[in-house]
Scaffold this motif. Sequence first.
Motif, PDB file in Angstrom:
ATOM      1  N   ASN A   1      -2.155  -2.264  -6.520  1.00 56.96           N
ATOM      2  CA  ASN A   1      -2.965  -1.119  -6.109  1.00 56.96           C
ATOM      3  C   ASN A   1      -3.842  -0.595  -7.235  1.00 56.96           C
ATOM      4  OD1 ASN A   1      -2.084  -0.006  -3.247  1.00 56.96           O
ATOM      5  ND2 ASN A   1      -0.188  -0.630  -4.259  1.00 56.96           N
TER       6      ASN A   1
ATOM      7  N   THR B   1       0.805  -1.214   0.000  1.00 52.77           N
ATOM      8  CA  THR B   1       0.000   0.000   0.000  1.00 52.77           C
ATOM      9  C   THR B   1       0.844   1.273   0.000  1.00 52.77           C
ATOM     10  OG1 THR B   1      -0.121  -0.061   2.406  1.00 52.77           O
ATOM     11  CG2 THR B   1      -1.905  -1.089   1.205  1.00 52.77           C
TER      12      THR B   1
ATOM     13  N   LEU C   1      -2.740  -6.537   2.832  1.00 53.08           N
ATOM     14  CA  LEU C   1      -2.074  -5.248   2.683  1.00 53.08           C
ATOM     15  C   LEU C   1      -0.691  -5.315   3.312  1.00 53.08           C
ATOM     16  CD1 LEU C   1      -4.966  -2.791   3.690  1.00 53.08           C
ATOM     17  CD2 LEU C   1      -4.412  -3.677   1.412  1.00 53.08           C
TER      18      LEU C   1
END
Length: 310
Positions: A216, A13, A43
């Motif tokens: 992402n 992230t 994540l």
Amino acid sequence: MTTTTLSGLIAATYTPLNDGGDVNLSAIPQMVDYLLSQGVSGLYVCGSTGEGMSLTSDERRAVASAYVEATAKHIPVIVQVGHNSVHEACQLAEHAQAIGADVISATCPSYFKVADVAMLVETMAEVAGGAPDLPFYYYHIPALTGSAIDMGEFLLKGGERIPNLAGLKYTDTKLFEFQHCLELQDGRFDVVWGCDEMLLGALATGARAGIGSTYNIAAPLYRRIIEAFNQGDIERARHWQSRSIEMIRAIGRYPFHPAMKAILEMRGLSVGGCRLPQGRLSMAETKSLRADLEAIGFNELQAANLPLAE
């Protein structure tokens, strides 16, 4: 220690920043909602993509806390705690455990280089000891740390010394070493692939999970690669991997992470630019990037076919 095996697409992230370059914690819930909608399965926070090395330790703690809270245990949160100060890394690991993170990970110190396996094991044992109840994944990224130590030897010796050593985040291109690590001691270690443009090769070698930056912005594309591979349709999997390479090459014409953040901004996510020395794209670069993405049919790579915002 809770054991874990990571699977699927884990997004490395980004850390949202405001126009002044300060951390924008208020943007993290929106980021998490977006990533969940794209089908990611985990994540990875404050790694290279998340500019962990460009943040203060207090900022890293705040970002980790915000991601853990926003994710609310829907998917695992891995907190990267590596630091040139091993003492700071231990404190970050302790904090990650205290806030309810699922996994910790760490690069090795990179200013003073780690010269051999024994020193890497001792260093990572100290870091992992900061969160003894969490699985620990060593983050192997020799291009940035300068440490190209044999990972098979590290796992064998680290497995004897580090009780919570679960595996590796393997960000290198040596599929032969990756496969060797996967197969050590009858698959004892969970080794996660970290090179987006080679995901298909890693799947063929035995990968069960990948951690990457471009998940992402294009998780649906990579889900297509995995789906085609699992169905035995290698030609289709190769097609989608080729589209991934085309996308990454287009983004790579610009400073990579500022360009990635610009794309997220096009998606309506308030992530800002990057901290120096990376910076952010100029208006002209952003316009050019948009044109390059449209030229390769970037929107077609998104399952939801989301348009690029002006």
